[in-house]
Design an enzyme around this catalytic site. Sequence first.
Site, PDB file in Angstrom:
ATOM      1  N   THR A  95      -4.824 -18.635   8.608  1.00  0.00           N
ATOM      2  CA  THR A  95      -5.491 -19.574   7.706  1.00  0.00           C
ATOM      3  C   THR A  95      -4.622 -20.785   7.395  1.00  0.00           C
ATOM      4  OG1 THR A  95      -6.782 -17.781   6.717  1.00  0.00           O
ATOM      5  CG2 THR A  95      -6.564 -19.805   5.439  1.00  0.00           C
ATOM      6  N   ASP A 110      -6.076  -9.600  18.310  1.00  0.00           N
ATOM      7  CA  ASP A 110      -5.873  -9.277  16.896  1.00  0.00           C
ATOM      8  C   ASP A 110      -7.151  -8.710  16.268  1.00  0.00           C
ATOM      9  OD1 ASP A 110      -4.434  -9.262  14.436  1.00  0.00           O
ATOM     10  OD2 ASP A 110      -5.352 -11.177  13.871  1.00  0.00           O
ATOM     11  N   ASP A 127      -8.154  -2.157  15.010  1.00  0.00           N
ATOM     12  CA  ASP A 127      -8.291  -2.070  13.559  1.00  0.00           C
ATOM     13  C   ASP A 127      -9.379  -1.063  13.219  1.00  0.00           C
ATOM     14  OD1 ASP A 127      -8.606  -2.390  10.873  1.00  0.00           O
ATOM     15  OD2 ASP A 127      -9.019  -4.541  10.931  1.00  0.00           O
ATOM     16  N   HIS A 132       0.230  -8.759   7.618  1.00  0.00           N
ATOM     17  CA  HIS A 132      -0.995  -9.546   7.762  1.00  0.00           C
ATOM     18  C   HIS A 132      -1.194 -10.378   6.497  1.00  0.00           C
ATOM     19  CE1 HIS A 132      -3.203  -7.566  11.312  1.00  0.00           C
ATOM     20  NE2 HIS A 132      -1.949  -7.128  11.331  1.00  0.00           N
ATOM     21  N   GLY A 133      -2.011 -11.421   6.598  1.00  0.00           N
ATOM     22  CA  GLY A 133      -2.268 -12.253   5.427  1.00  0.00           C
ATOM     23  C   GLY A 133      -1.071 -13.080   5.005  1.00  0.00           C
TER      24      GLY A 133
END
Length: 280
Positions: free
Chosen positions: A226, A79, A101, A201-202
Site C-alpha cells: 500500500t 503473495d 494463505d 505483513h502490513g
Amino acid sequence: MTLATMSTLLADHRAVGAFNFVQLELAQAIVAGAEEAGAGVVLQLSQNAVRFHGALGPAASAALQLAHGARVPVVVHLDHATDETLVDAALAAGVRSVMFDGAHLPDAENLARTRAIADRAHAAGAWVEAELGEVGGKGGAHTPGVRTDIEDAAAFVAATGVDALAVAVGSSHAMTERAASLDEDLISRLAARVPVPLVLHGSSGVPDAGIDGAIRAGMRKINIGTHLNVVFTGAVREALAADPAIVDPRTYVRPARDAVAREVARMLRLIVGGAGEGRA
C-alpha cells in the site's frame, strides 16, 4: 543476474524487502529501486493482482523477465494465494516462491492444505510461506489486540514443513498512515521458538523505526504494498494538477514510477542496512 532464490536472498541480507506490484510500471520501479540501493529484492504478485489482470501469465511473465534482466538478485513471489490452482499455475510458470494463505480456514484444514502445498512446491524446488491466523485488515484473527501464539506457530511450522511464517504482531494490511506499533518482545520470542524466517505483513503501516526494530527483533521478510501505491498515486495527482491538459499517460506515469523507485531504494537501505540508512 539470474533469477534468485529466497533462501539465497535471505542468507545474503539481514532482512529482505518484499514489494507488491499491480501494473508493469510498479514492477519496473521496484527493480530500479533495488538496483539503486544495490540490494536484492522480492517482487510480489498477489492473487488480487492476478484477478485484476484476469490471468496469471502476463504479470508473472513480466516479473520473471524483469528479474532475469536485473543487475541485482530478484525473487518473484506469489503473495496471499488462497486458490491452490493458482499456486500450481505459478509453479508451472517458473515462480519459485509462493505463499499459500489458508488462514481463513479451520485450523485442521489450514494445516492439511498447507502441508500438501508445501510438499508440491518443494518437489518443484520452490520456497513456501504460510500464515497462521489472518493479518489485520483481512477480517480474521489478527484484528487489533490479537497476536500469534508462540507454541501454535511452532507446532504449525513443524506439522506443515513450510519455509517461512507470516505472524501477527501488530501490523495491519492496507494502512495508508504509518502509525502501527509492533510488539517487538513477541517478535523476539517467536524468532527464538520458530525455526523458520518470520514475515511481517502490513508493513506499509509501520514507521521506519518500527521496521528497523522488528528486524532487530527477528523479522526477516518485510512486505510492503500500500505504501508504494500511496507514493505512486500522489505523484500522479501532482503531475495532473500541475498540467490539466495532460492526456499522454507517459507524462504522469513516468514521474510516479521514478518516485516509487526512489522510495524502494530508501526503504531497502533501511531494511538491509539498519536505522539511519533509509533517510532521504
